[in-house]
Scaffold this motif. Structure first.
Motif, short mmCIF file in Angstrom:
data_model
loop_
_atom_site.label_atom_id
_atom_site.label_comp_id
_atom_site.label_asym_id
_atom_site.label_seq_id
_atom_site.Cartn_x
_atom_site.Cartn_y
_atom_site.Cartn_z
N ASP A 690 0.84 -1.20 0.00
CA ASP A 690 0.00 0.00 0.00
C ASP A 690 0.87 1.25 0.00
OD1 ASP A 690 -2.39 1.71 0.63
OD2 ASP A 690 -1.26 2.00 2.48
N ASN A 691 0.40 2.26 -0.70
CA ASN A 691 1.12 3.53 -0.80
C ASN A 691 0.28 4.62 -0.17
OD1 ASN A 691 3.23 5.17 -1.54
ND2 ASN A 691 2.56 5.44 -3.65
N HIS A 692 0.80 5.19 0.93
CA HIS A 692 0.03 6.26 1.61
C HIS A 692 -0.17 7.48 0.73
CE1 HIS A 692 -0.58 9.73 4.27
NE2 HIS A 692 -1.05 8.90 5.18
N PRO A 693 0.87 8.04 0.06
CA PRO A 693 2.29 7.69 0.04
C PRO A 693 3.06 8.31 1.20
CG PRO A 693 1.87 9.47 -1.49
CD PRO A 693 0.56 9.12 -0.88
N PRO A 694 4.28 7.83 1.58
CA PRO A 694 4.94 6.64 1.05
C PRO A 694 4.31 5.36 1.60
CG PRO A 694 6.23 7.55 2.84
CD PRO A 694 5.09 8.50 2.62
N PHE A 695 5.05 4.25 1.51
CA PHE A 695 4.53 2.96 1.94
C PHE A 695 4.00 3.00 3.36
CE2 PHE A 695 6.03 -0.93 4.34
CZ PHE A 695 4.87 -1.68 4.12
N GLN A 696 2.81 2.45 3.53
CA GLN A 696 2.19 2.28 4.84
C GLN A 696 1.28 1.06 4.72
OE1 GLN A 696 1.26 5.97 7.06
NE2 GLN A 696 -0.78 5.08 7.31
N ILE A 697 1.42 0.09 5.59
CA ILE A 697 0.85 -1.23 5.34
C ILE A 697 -0.64 -1.34 5.66
CG2 ILE A 697 1.21 -2.33 7.59
CD1 ILE A 697 2.51 -4.69 5.94
N ASP A 698 -1.21 -0.38 6.38
CA ASP A 698 -2.60 -0.50 6.80
C ASP A 698 -3.56 -0.60 5.63
OD1 ASP A 698 -2.05 2.12 6.11
OD2 ASP A 698 -2.31 2.87 8.15
N GLY A 699 -3.22 0.02 4.49
CA GLY A 699 -4.08 -0.08 3.33
C GLY A 699 -4.20 -1.50 2.81
N ASN A 700 -3.11 -2.28 2.92
CA ASN A 700 -3.18 -3.70 2.55
C ASN A 700 -4.15 -4.44 3.45
OD1 ASN A 700 0.01 -3.08 1.76
ND2 ASN A 700 -1.00 -4.52 0.38
N PHE A 701 -4.02 -4.21 4.75
CA PHE A 701 -4.88 -4.94 5.69
C PHE A 701 -6.33 -4.47 5.58
CE2 PHE A 701 -0.78 -5.10 8.32
CZ PHE A 701 -0.40 -6.31 7.77
N GLY A 702 -6.52 -3.16 5.41
CA GLY A 702 -7.88 -2.65 5.30
C GLY A 702 -8.58 -3.15 4.05
N ALA A 703 -7.83 -3.27 2.95
CA ALA A 703 -8.43 -3.76 1.70
C ALA A 703 -8.81 -5.23 1.81
CB ALA A 703 -7.47 -3.54 0.54
N THR A 704 -7.95 -6.03 2.43
CA THR A 704 -8.29 -7.44 2.64
C THR A 704 -9.57 -7.56 3.46
OG1 THR A 704 -6.04 -8.26 2.40
CG2 THR A 704 -7.51 -9.57 3.75
N ALA A 705 -9.67 -6.75 4.51
CA ALA A 705 -10.88 -6.75 5.33
C ALA A 705 -12.09 -6.31 4.52
CB ALA A 705 -10.70 -5.85 6.54
N GLY A 706 -11.90 -5.32 3.63
CA GLY A 706 -13.00 -4.82 2.82
C GLY A 706 -13.53 -5.85 1.85
N ILE A 707 -12.63 -6.63 1.25
CA ILE A 707 -13.05 -7.70 0.35
C ILE A 707 -13.85 -8.74 1.12
CG2 ILE A 707 -12.23 -9.59 -1.11
CD1 ILE A 707 -9.80 -7.72 -1.80
N ALA A 708 -13.36 -9.08 2.33
CA ALA A 708 -14.11 -10.03 3.17
C ALA A 708 -15.48 -9.46 3.54
CB ALA A 708 -13.30 -10.34 4.43
N GLU A 709 -15.53 -8.17 3.81
CA GLU A 709 -16.79 -7.52 4.21
C GLU A 709 -17.80 -7.55 3.07
OE1 GLU A 709 -18.53 -5.79 7.66
OE2 GLU A 709 -16.52 -6.58 7.36
N ALA A 710 -17.32 -7.52 1.83
CA ALA A 710 -18.23 -7.61 0.68
C ALA A 710 -18.81 -9.00 0.53
CB ALA A 710 -17.48 -7.21 -0.60
N LEU A 711 -18.12 -10.01 1.07
CA LEU A 711 -18.53 -11.40 0.92
C LEU A 711 -19.31 -11.93 2.11
CD1 LEU A 711 -15.12 -12.64 -0.52
CD2 LEU A 711 -17.25 -12.46 -1.81
#
Length: 794
Positions: A690-711
């Motif tokens: 994930d790019n804040h910018p610069p790199f910040q990892i929470d966007g990776n984790f938040g997106a994974t959670a968001g995909i799960a939330e859609a399902l």
């Protein structure tokens, strides 16, 4: 019946249906943001895959600059009542001026000197492998998410070389294994260094590298903290750290040349990489009497006694079953035969690639497992565990005004609940400092932490009063303890770990809240994280206020969960009554003239209408107060999002990820898809960081959670299936998602319609499944699994 049998067969072959779990590239990494991450919770490495001079940038989780001290400003309580009165009178600037002089964190050695920011998480070292190949063919580097092995292969003069890198949790070590298709073909030089060493002025050098025998290089140092333009706490020699590299070769020769080990004509080479500090995580402090080097030597000795084959086998046996707990397949056009960076570029250009979404989803799970687990003891920070800097962006710290929380959104739902253990221990061990801060600053009982902290558990107001005055961070962090119980129904955890932490913080809440002129119980002073409004009288921007909407939403959620916990444990009836009374007196969430959710107590003009934080939608996600059962607020949340986005909101990676979760809760499937695409297009780096910018990892984790939330969603009174699946995901399946109440579900859909469901229960609780407008009550025995008749939900 025939259709059902086909779908049962599909579920039984889910592993075969799983899409590619590999990131791969046709060229070496040119920069850190293209390198590939491995990690075991305690140690991590970024692998560049360079045939000329390979770099492994290595981290150890506890390499932190700084020193432990309580940074709470003792002057805060002396002016607290004055600040509150000024805020109630609308004199925000006067209140801010006083707060700036009396609330900011203080230096341990001088209580009149503010320490506006603490120090940074740091890189440990680089491991360099000088292969010396400037010309090569058939190049490929990859990261297999199932096995956690980063591989680089290439051919030189007909000889195929292969480098494998893994970070083993069972053996607590990073290992590199180098092979060649022709015996005697490996010639390489190995070295280690740290950014300080490469500073030719030697002003900041805090370590040195020496050889130990013919097989080991040792980096031994102690962080030398100095202040620059601003005070960041006491100066001096602080954390001790050590890194070691052991080179083992089969065939050929090995020799030391200064600070370098050279191997000639070897058949294979195995590198064992180790690191350690003198940090004590229970004390959240380093111990001067402890030798980081001795710790490092013991860890290395234990691992280096084992072969690569042994370590690799145990590593894969450990990681692969974890990753395979969940599989996601989305049918549709894909580009699995293209390198990951090329696929990302196509997606940035608007070309659909649903398989990349599956890969990205699993990457988030992989990153959390790799940065938050034993043998590690600290939670995932702003960069997980991977950081190349000595002075990282935002210190790569633990930001508690959303970022640390977002890191753990996917933990429970995506079946990696164990990754929360370092987080819970960390918050538990921070309480002693939090008690001091609560007493010093607010004369309050209980414990508190504000908007960020470090490995030393600081709990004062950092980085400015308007940003840092966020004591509800502790309330929000407590909700993760409840979520773990909600998913697992682990009553021992609730009784012994979660409820004591929650109940003690509730004491702080009781003492911190005050009556507002409107007659509500409110937080004061408070802020809506990092945002400001235009003062209606002065016309100037201000952020310090009382009773911001997010605070009240967090408190309603937190105290509600305290009540639920007490009832589950059949205890504290007096506390339950008191908490219920407080909830009844909190300000309600309101909408403004245009129907949007109000961010503050009054309808102020916004300084940044497109601000990255959308804090007043906490009640929508991760909270549970704004739902279809509150239609005015539900519509208000949708209008709020529309308004923010129209003004440029969502421009940081983590913010975009939160927006995906918002839209999933709003059942806006098209918007879920659009913002995933936007996350790829605007906020994703070549290695899918994930790019804040610069790199910040929470966007990776938040997106994974968001995909799960859609399902799958389970925050209400039912478990809802496929609540926000985009039309472009026409058919697919998700296997292994978890729901609150102790359930694990497999779900399939065909042509946009639910086609199969399996439910496994770990607790024996009843549940209600919801699909579209249909509800289906079910009873599943503990440890049993049932296949649901989909016809009952259609």
């Amino acid at each position: 019946m025939k259709k059902l049998l086909i779908l049962l067969l599909l579920f039984s072959n889910a592993a075969m249906a799983q899409e590619s779990m590999q990131l791969w590239y046709k060229q070496p990494a040119r920069r850190w943001e293209e390198a590939l991450p491995v990690g075991n919770g305690r140690m991590g490495a970024m692998v560049y895959g360079r045939p000329e001079k390979e770099i492994l940038q290595v981290n150890e989780e506890s390499v932190w600059a700084g020193v432990k001290f309580n940074d709470a400003n003792p002057n805060a309580y002396k002016v607290l009542d004055t600040i509150r009165q000024l805020l109630f009178e609308g004199k925000n600037q006067e209140a801010l001026t006083i707060a700036q002089a009396n609330f900011l964190a203080v230096d341990a050695e001088n209580s009149t000197k503010t320490a506006r920011a603490f120090r940074s998480y740091q890189t440990l070292m680089n491991v360099n492998i000088h292969y010396g190949f400037s010309a090569y063919d058939h190049y490929k580097r990859s990261l297999d998410l199932n096995t956690g092995i980063a591989a680089t292969t290439f051919t030189v003069n007909g000889v195929e070389y292969k480098q494998e890198v893994l970070a083993s949790a069972p053996d607590n070590v990073i290992v590199v294994h180098i092979t060649a298709s022709k015996p005697g073909s490996i010639n390489a030089a190995f070295s280690i260094d740290r950014p300080d060493i490469r500073d030719t002025s030697n002003r900041f050098a805090d370590c040195r590298v020496t050889a130990a025998g013919s097989s080991q290089l040792v980096l031994n140092g102690q962080i030398n903290d100095k202040n620059g333009r601003e005070d960041r706490g006491p100066e001096g020699l602080h954390m001790k750290f050590a890194g070691m590299l052991q080179v083992s070769n089969a065939g050929g020769s090995r020799a030391v040349n200064g600070q370098e080990i050279k191997v000639k004509n070897a058949n294979t080479v195995t590198l064992y990489i180790q690191g350690a500090t003198n940090y004590n995580y229970k004390k959240q402090d380093f111990e001067n009497a402890v030798s980081a080097l001795n710790k490092c030597k013991k860890l290395l000795q234990s691992a280096a006694a084992k072969s690569y084959a042994n370590i690799s086998a145990k590593h894969v046996q450990d990681l692969e079953p974890i990753m395979e707990r969940v599989s996601l397949r989305i049918n549709g056009p894909h580009a699995d035969d293209l390198p990951t960076d090329e696929r990302l570029l196509r997606t940035k250009q608007g070309i659909e690639d649903p398989h990349l979404i599956s890969l990205f989803f699993q990457y988030g799970r992989y990153l959390l497992v790799s940065s938050s687990r034993a043998p590690g003891v600290l939670p995932a920070n702003l960069q997980g565990i991977w950081n190349q800097h000595l002075d990282a962006p935002w210190n790569a710290d633990f930001h508690t005004n959303i970022n640390l929380q977002m890191n753990y959104w996917p933990a429970e739902v995506t079946n990696i609940s164990f990754t929360t253990a370092p987080l819970f221990d960390f918050m538990d061990y921070i309480r002693p400092e939090g008690r001091i801060t609560a007493k010093k600053m607010y004369n309050a009982r209980g414990w508190v932490v504000h908007h960020c902290t470090d490995a030393f558990g600081k709990t004062g107001v950092q980085n400015g009063v308007a940003w840092g005055t966020f004591p509800m961070a502790a309330s929000w962090m407590c909700l993760h303890f409840w979520e773990h119980f909600a998913f697992t129904l682990d009553y021992a955890f609730l009784k012994n770990k979660a409820y004591p932490v929650m109940k003690e913080h509730a004491l702080f809440v009781e003492d911190y809240l005050v009556k507002s002129p409107e007659g509500y119980l409110v937080t004061s002073p408070g802020s809506s994280p990092e945002n400001q409004f235009v003062h209606p009288v002065t016309g100037k921007p201000t952020g310090l206020t009382y009773g911001p909407t997010m605070d009240s939403q967090i408190l309603r959620e937190f105290l509600g969960k305290c009540i639920a916990a007490a009832k589950a444990l059949r205890t504290d009836s007096a506390e339950i009554a008191r908490w219920e009374s407080i909830i009844a007196q909190l300000p309600p969430t309101k909408t403004g003239k245009d129907g949007r959710i109000l961010e503050w107590m009054q309808e102020y003009q916004e300084v940044e209408p497109g601000h990255r934080h959308i804090s007043h939608l906490f009640g929508l996600h991760p909270g549970t107060q704004i739902t279809e059962q509150t239609p005015a607020l539900y519509e208000g949340a949708l209008r709020t999002l529309t308004g923010r986005l129209a003004k440029g909101g969502g421009h940081t990676g983590w913010s975009r990820a939160w927006i995906i979760n918002f839209y999933a809760r709003l059942k806006q499937a098209d918007s879920v898809r659009n913002h995933l695409q936007a996350l790829f297009a605007k906020s994703t780096l070549p290695n899918l960081f994930d790019n804040h910018p610069p790199f910040q990892i929470d966007g990776n984790f938040g997106a994974t959670a968001g995909i799960a939330e859609a399902l799958l969603q389970s925050h209400g009174d039912y478990v809802e299936l496929l609540p926000a699946v985009p039309a472009e995901w026409t058919s697919g399946e998700i296997k292994g998602l978890c729901a609150r109440g102790g359930f694990v579900l497999d779900i399939a859909w065909e042509n946009g319609t639910l086609s199969a469901v399996k439910v496994h229960s770990t607790t024996g609780r009843n549940l209600v499944l919801k699909y579209r407008q249909h509800l289906l009550p079910l009873t599943v025995e503990r440890g049993k699994e049932i296949t649901v008749s989909v016809d009952q939900l259609l």
